[in-house]
Design a protein around this motif. Structure first.
Motif, PDB file in Angstrom:
ATOM      1  N   PRO A  81       0.801  -1.242   0.000  1.00 41.94           N
ATOM      2  CA  PRO A  81       0.000   0.000   0.000  1.00 41.94           C
ATOM      3  C   PRO A  81       0.826   1.282   0.000  1.00 41.94           C
ATOM      4  O   PRO A  81       0.318   2.329  -0.394  1.00 41.94           O
ATOM      5  CB  PRO A  81      -0.838  -0.122   1.277  1.00 41.94           C
ATOM      6  CG  PRO A  81      -0.063  -1.063   2.147  1.00 41.94           C
ATOM      7  CD  PRO A  81       0.596  -2.032   1.216  1.00 41.94           C
ATOM      8  N   TYR A  82       2.087   1.228   0.436  1.00 47.91           N
ATOM      9  CA  TYR A  82       2.891   2.457   0.539  1.00 47.91           C
ATOM     10  C   TYR A  82       4.026   2.503  -0.479  1.00 47.91           C
ATOM     11  O   TYR A  82       4.887   3.367  -0.396  1.00 47.91           O
ATOM     12  CB  TYR A  82       3.469   2.569   1.954  1.00 47.91           C
ATOM     13  CG  TYR A  82       2.424   2.483   3.038  1.00 47.91           C
ATOM     14  CD1 TYR A  82       1.494   3.508   3.208  1.00 47.91           C
ATOM     15  CD2 TYR A  82       2.349   1.369   3.869  1.00 47.91           C
ATOM     16  CE1 TYR A  82       0.512   3.427   4.195  1.00 47.91           C
ATOM     17  CE2 TYR A  82       1.373   1.278   4.848  1.00 47.91           C
ATOM     18  CZ  TYR A  82       0.456   2.313   5.002  1.00 47.91           C
ATOM     19  OH  TYR A  82      -0.522   2.230   5.956  1.00 47.91           O
ATOM     20  N   ILE A  83       4.021   1.595  -1.441  1.00 48.91           N
ATOM     21  CA  ILE A  83       5.155   1.501  -2.362  1.00 48.91           C
ATOM     22  C   ILE A  83       5.291   2.750  -3.227  1.00 48.91           C
ATOM     23  O   ILE A  83       6.400   3.137  -3.611  1.00 48.91           O
ATOM     24  CB  ILE A  83       5.021   0.224  -3.235  1.00 48.91           C
ATOM     25  CG1 ILE A  83       6.329  -0.036  -3.979  1.00 48.91           C
ATOM     26  CG2 ILE A  83       3.846   0.329  -4.198  1.00 48.91           C
ATOM     27  CD1 ILE A  83       6.361  -1.378  -4.682  1.00 48.91           C
ATOM     28  N   ASP A  84       4.182   3.423  -3.527  1.00 48.22           N
ATOM     29  CA  ASP A  84       4.241   4.598  -4.402  1.00 48.22           C
ATOM     30  C   ASP A  84       4.631   5.877  -3.665  1.00 48.22           C
ATOM     31  O   ASP A  84       4.762   6.931  -4.295  1.00 48.22           O
ATOM     32  CB  ASP A  84       2.889   4.811  -5.096  1.00 48.22           C
ATOM     33  CG  ASP A  84       2.594   3.716  -6.107  1.00 48.22           C
ATOM     34  OD1 ASP A  84       3.558   3.132  -6.636  1.00 48.22           O
ATOM     35  OD2 ASP A  84       1.405   3.451  -6.353  1.00 48.22           O
ATOM     36  N   LEU A  85       4.810   5.802  -2.362  1.00 46.78           N
ATOM     37  CA  LEU A  85       5.176   6.985  -1.588  1.00 46.78           C
ATOM     38  C   LEU A  85       6.686   7.201  -1.517  1.00 46.78           C
ATOM     39  O   LEU A  85       7.139   8.229  -1.002  1.00 46.78           O
ATOM     40  CB  LEU A  85       4.605   6.876  -0.170  1.00 46.78           C
ATOM     41  CG  LEU A  85       3.077   6.779  -0.077  1.00 46.78           C
ATOM     42  CD1 LEU A  85       2.649   6.682   1.377  1.00 46.78           C
ATOM     43  CD2 LEU A  85       2.414   7.969  -0.766  1.00 46.78           C
ATOM     44  N   ARG A  86       7.477   6.272  -2.027  1.00 44.00           N
ATOM     45  CA  ARG A  86       8.927   6.428  -1.994  1.00 44.00           C
ATOM     46  C   ARG A  86       9.351   7.588  -2.901  1.00 44.00           C
ATOM     47  O   ARG A  86       8.865   7.706  -4.028  1.00 44.00           O
ATOM     48  CB  ARG A  86       9.601   5.146  -2.458  1.00 44.00           C
ATOM     49  CG  ARG A  86       9.335   3.940  -1.576  1.00 44.00           C
ATOM     50  CD  ARG A  86       9.876   2.673  -2.196  1.00 44.00           C
ATOM     51  NE  ARG A  86       9.192   2.370  -3.448  1.00 44.00           N
ATOM     52  CZ  ARG A  86       9.531   1.359  -4.260  1.00 44.00           C
ATOM     53  NH1 ARG A  86      10.557   0.587  -3.952  1.00 44.00           N
ATOM     54  NH2 ARG A  86       8.855   1.147  -5.364  1.00 44.00           N
ATOM     55  N   PRO A  87      10.266   8.432  -2.469  1.00 46.42           N
ATOM     56  CA  PRO A  87      10.709   9.544  -3.327  1.00 46.42           C
ATOM     57  C   PRO A  87      11.451   9.076  -4.569  1.00 46.42           C
ATOM     58  O   PRO A  87      11.410   9.736  -5.603  1.00 46.42           O
ATOM     59  CB  PRO A  87      11.622  10.360  -2.408  1.00 46.42           C
ATOM     60  CG  PRO A  87      12.037   9.410  -1.324  1.00 46.42           C
ATOM     61  CD  PRO A  87      10.893   8.469  -1.134  1.00 46.42           C
ATOM     62  N   MET A  88      12.148   7.938  -4.460  1.00 43.62           N
ATOM     63  CA  MET A  88      12.852   7.388  -5.621  1.00 43.62           C
ATOM     64  C   MET A  88      12.987   5.886  -5.444  1.00 43.62           C
ATOM     65  O   MET A  88      13.168   5.395  -4.322  1.00 43.62           O
ATOM     66  CB  MET A  88      14.232   8.030  -5.782  1.00 43.62           C
ATOM     67  CG  MET A  88      15.042   7.431  -6.931  1.00 43.62           C
ATOM     68  SD  MET A  88      16.583   8.321  -7.260  1.00 43.62           S
ATOM     69  CE  MET A  88      15.912   9.751  -8.111  1.00 43.62           C
ATOM     70  N   ASP A 112      13.176   5.752 -11.013  1.00 39.95           N
ATOM     71  CA  ASP A 112      11.884   6.443 -10.977  1.00 39.95           C
ATOM     72  C   ASP A 112      11.867   7.450  -9.830  1.00 39.95           C
ATOM     73  O   ASP A 112      12.129   7.097  -8.678  1.00 39.95           O
ATOM     74  CB  ASP A 112      10.762   5.416 -10.816  1.00 39.95           C
ATOM     75  CG  ASP A 112       9.379   6.027 -10.928  1.00 39.95           C
ATOM     76  OD1 ASP A 112       9.028   6.862 -10.086  1.00 39.95           O
ATOM     77  OD2 ASP A 112       8.643   5.657 -11.862  1.00 39.95           O
ATOM     78  N   MET A 113      11.550   8.714 -10.155  1.00 38.36           N
ATOM     79  CA  MET A 113      11.467   9.763  -9.141  1.00 38.36           C
ATOM     80  C   MET A 113      10.021  10.251  -9.014  1.00 38.36           C
ATOM     81  O   MET A 113       9.395  10.606 -10.008  1.00 38.36           O
ATOM     82  CB  MET A 113      12.375  10.943  -9.507  1.00 38.36           C
ATOM     83  CG  MET A 113      12.316  12.103  -8.517  1.00 38.36           C
ATOM     84  SD  MET A 113      13.347  13.516  -9.034  1.00 38.36           S
ATOM     85  CE  MET A 113      14.962  12.751  -8.977  1.00 38.36           C
ATOM     86  N   ARG A 114       9.515  10.267  -7.801  1.00 35.90           N
ATOM     87  CA  ARG A 114       8.149  10.711  -7.537  1.00 35.90           C
ATOM     88  C   ARG A 114       8.096  12.232  -7.503  1.00 35.90           C
ATOM     89  O   ARG A 114       8.760  12.872  -6.678  1.00 35.90           O
ATOM     90  CB  ARG A 114       7.652  10.127  -6.215  1.00 35.90           C
ATOM     91  CG  ARG A 114       6.229  10.506  -5.837  1.00 35.90           C
ATOM     92  CD  ARG A 114       5.836   9.791  -4.555  1.00 35.90           C
ATOM     93  NE  ARG A 114       4.468  10.098  -4.156  1.00 35.90           N
ATOM     94  CZ  ARG A 114       4.127  11.077  -3.322  1.00 35.90           C
ATOM     95  NH1 ARG A 114       5.072  11.864  -2.797  1.00 35.90           N
ATOM     96  NH2 ARG A 114       2.860  11.275  -3.005  1.00 35.90           N
ATOM     97  N   LEU A 115       7.308  12.850  -8.401  1.00 31.79           N
ATOM     98  CA  LEU A 115       7.144  14.302  -8.430  1.00 31.79           C
ATOM     99  C   LEU A 115       5.887  14.752  -7.707  1.00 31.79           C
ATOM    100  O   LEU A 115       5.854  15.824  -7.113  1.00 31.79           O
ATOM    101  CB  LEU A 115       7.114  14.790  -9.877  1.00 31.79           C
ATOM    102  CG  LEU A 115       8.350  14.459 -10.731  1.00 31.79           C
ATOM    103  CD1 LEU A 115       8.165  15.006 -12.140  1.00 31.79           C
ATOM    104  CD2 LEU A 115       9.615  15.005 -10.102  1.00 31.79           C
ATOM    105  N   SER A 116       4.841  13.930  -7.793  1.00 31.68           N
ATOM    106  CA  SER A 116       3.581  14.204  -7.098  1.00 31.68           C
ATOM    107  C   SER A 116       2.818  12.894  -6.976  1.00 31.68           C
ATOM    108  O   SER A 116       3.328  11.824  -7.340  1.00 31.68           O
ATOM    109  CB  SER A 116       2.755  15.251  -7.854  1.00 31.68           C
ATOM    110  OG  SER A 116       2.241  14.709  -9.055  1.00 31.68           O
ATOM    111  N   ASP A 117       1.595  12.968  -6.478  1.00 31.32           N
ATOM    112  CA  ASP A 117       0.797  11.745  -6.320  1.00 31.32           C
ATOM    113  C   ASP A 117       0.501  11.073  -7.652  1.00 31.32           C
ATOM    114  O   ASP A 117       0.272   9.864  -7.704  1.00 31.32           O
ATOM    115  CB  ASP A 117      -0.517  12.067  -5.611  1.00 31.32           C
ATOM    116  CG  ASP A 117      -0.317  12.421  -4.146  1.00 31.32           C
ATOM    117  OD1 ASP A 117       0.774  12.107  -3.611  1.00 31.32           O
ATOM    118  OD2 ASP A 117      -1.235  13.018  -3.545  1.00 31.32           O
TER     119      ASP A 117
END
Length: 247
Positions: A28-35, A88-93
């Protein structure tokens, strides 16, 4: 026909009902990583869109003058293999920046038809060339994701892809430049499995510039091959890639 329609409606209703059903979410939290990082394997088919010159007049080394009408096209697609890594770098949701260095192994098949040189049956004589390509690419993409539902999350992607061609032969009729730049767009879906995330993706790549090495004709020793090489004015590489990311 009525039975088929009823069956299709029942299948659609079942899928919609399943889609609305809430399930336990994996990772459930895998997409919250910054990179994060991953690997990618896949398949590709390579093609090239050629622009033919038309009838041309040549003066050969013996002083004779000939007019030739030669056309060239990519006669078939050949499947190849792609392997690479992912950052992969998270820019937003809903937005991610991806860099995916990848190697693409494949080839293109070209057929040259000499319309002024016919065989006994009246068909144009042909010459073929297998244009093998090994590309090292460094795509920079933006990934636009929808809201996650249960254990899947569709997305769209678009970006630019600099590519380096590592394979070429000096006596090939058609030779591609060492460097090319493609734009790419595609679709995919994040599938959240119990221990990792699997992402199937289909993307289309198209060359922004003329990919042909125009100096190749002058390097050929055979007059006939020179005329074939000179029959093509420009070429834009194309590629379809089916990838599977493991994150």
């Amino acid at each position: 026909m009525k039975k088929a329609i009823i069956t299709l409606l029942l299948a659609v209703t079942t899928i919609m009902a399943t889609a609305q059903e809430r399930r336990v979410e994996n990772k459930p939290y895998i997409d919250l990583r910054p990179m994060h990082f991953g690997i990618v394997i896949g398949f590709n088919t390579q093609d090239i869109e050629l622009e033919n010159v038309g009838p041309q007049t040549y003066i050969r080394e013996d002083g004779s003058q000939v007019t030739r009408s030669i056309v060239c096209d990519a006669s078939k697609w050949n499947p190849g293999i792609s392997v690479g890594v992912l950052a992969d770098m998270r820019l937003s949701d809903y937005l991610n920046l991806r860099i995916t260095p990848t190697m693409h192994f494949g080839s293109k098949y070209l057929t040259f038809r000499d319309l002024d040189n016919l065989d006994e049956s009246g068909k144009a004589r042909t010459e073929t060339q297998e244009l093998k390509n090994t590309y090292v690419s460094f795509p920079i993409d933006l990934k636009f994701s929808s809201k996650r539902h249960n254990n899947y999350r569709p997305y769209l992607m678009a970006g630019i892809n600099p590519m380096f061609n590592l394979t070429s032969k000096e006596q090939d009729i058609i030779k591609l430049k060492r460097f090319d730049t493609m734009i790419e767009i595609g679709v995919g879906c994040d599938l959240y499995l119990p221990f990792f995330k699997l992402i199937p993706e289909l993307k289309f790549c198209y060359s922004l510039s003329n990919a042909l090495d125009k100096g190749q004709a002058s390097q050929l020793k055979d007059d006939t091959l020179k005329e074939m090489a000179g029959s093509v004015r420009a070429g834009h590489s194309k590629m379809i890639v089916l990838s599977f990311y493991f994150e």
